[in-house]
Write an enzyme that holds these catalytic residues in place. Structure first.
Site: not given
Ligand code: UD1
Length: 309
Positions: A117, A140, A184, A267
């Protein structure tokens, strides 16, 4: 009975595919470099090629005799790609290229590619539909977009059947919370089970279409054999979206914790909102997400609890 190659089969999503395929009686081979995959994720007796797809010869060894290829191997992290564009390019693009060439030469019936996505980028329009213009804002996202473009090229140029399933924030058992690059949900569950505060990057109002892994498995297996879908890119998600603040609350309720989150700086490369339009998957694959977010979250927390006993 068909022979399926699952690349990254020892990893989170890959290992769920392996399990589902074996359960329904198909034969399975796995190729994995065990960089993030774990041997414990694999049932005993599965045929494993231990190697890195980006290395010459590994993909050729892996695809020999296979009917279908489910390409899940990747370094799946947006922030890690921002830190290490070269290393993630090698895994996500070079590995895919090697696999496409080997699959074409081996006469594979179809290759299903794990898209992302993140390819949609930061446009404000929701939900994300497959015909929207891709707008990658991180290595990525671009690497995943290159992968799907190569898949389509191999379909049009060489006649290799390919389908890209675009995933939206998949979660579930076996998603290891082992690094700051982990998904996350796994990090939030780990923190709250340990009585620690989940760390939110930004204000917590960003939203995601969190998708339980069983729904993704169903979508991918359908994409492997559905008629009339070769060359297509198809969202596989739930079609909903929840904010990180809502996510923390949901995990707190299941875990039985009221430890509050800590807000941190946003981030780099983060997308604000993400939500899939799943009309195409419904229409072309007969897909329907069967496990709702909360049920999936409960099952995921239950799995994490088995780790800490
Ligand atoms: C992204 C992609 C997804 C992909 C994945 C691979 C998008 C919308 N989604 O996910 O399709 O499969 O990468 O890893 O781009 N966060 C926190 N605290 C934490 C970790 C993360 O607040 O400890 C936040 C991040 O800043 C983000 C959200 O949680 O806003 C989701 O993060 P994460 O789980 O890393 O996935 P995406 O980057 O959204």
């Amino acid at each position: 009975m068909s022979l399926y190659l699952v690349t990254g089969g020892a990893g989170f999503i890959g290992s769920h595919l392996v399990e589902a395929l074996l359960k329904r009686g198909d034969q399975v081979r796995v190729v994995d470099n065990f960089s993030t995959g774990r041997r414990e994720n694999l049932p005993t007796g599965v045929d494993v090629v231990d190697g890195d797809l980006a290395d010459d010869g590994v993909a050729v060894r892996a695809v020999g005799g296979c009917d279908y290829v489910l390409h899940q191997a990747a370094i799946p992290s947006v922030p890690r790609s921002v830190k290490d564009p070269l290393g993630t390019h090698r895994a996500n693009v070079d590995g895919t290229m090697q696999l496409l060439v080997a699959s074409r030469d081996a006469g594979v019936k179809r290759l299903v590619f794990a898209g992302s996505s993140s390819t949609y980028g930061n446009s404000a329009v929701l939900p994300k539909r497959e015909d929207m213009r891709p707008s990658p804002i991180t290595p990525y996202a671009l690497q995943k977009y290159i992968g799907e473009q190569y898949c389509q090229l191999f379909t049009s140029l060489y006649g290799l059947e390919t389908v890209t399933t675009r995933y939206f924030n998949v979660f579930g058992p076996r998603q290891a919370p082992s690094s700051p690059y982990s998904g996350v949900i796994s990090l939030f569950i780990k923190a709250l089970l340990a009585g620690q505060s989940p760390l939110i990057h930004g204000d917590g109002r960003q939203t995601r279409d969190f998708t339980y892994v069983a729904n993704v498995v169903d979508g991918v297996l359908r994409a492997a054999t559905a008629a009339g879908v070769s060359g297509e890119v198809i969202n596989v998600a739930t079609g909903g979206r929840i904010s990180l603040l809502e996510l923390v609350r949901a995990v707190q309720l299941i875990v039985g914790s009221d430890t509050p989150p800590i807000l941190d700086a946003p981030r780099e490369g983060d997308v604000k909102d993400s939500q899939a339009d799943i009309f195409k998957a419904r229409k072309m694959l007969g897909y329907d997400p069967t496990v709702p977010f909360e049920d999936g979250l409960r099952q995921t927390v239950a799995w994490f609890k088995t780790l800490s006993v």
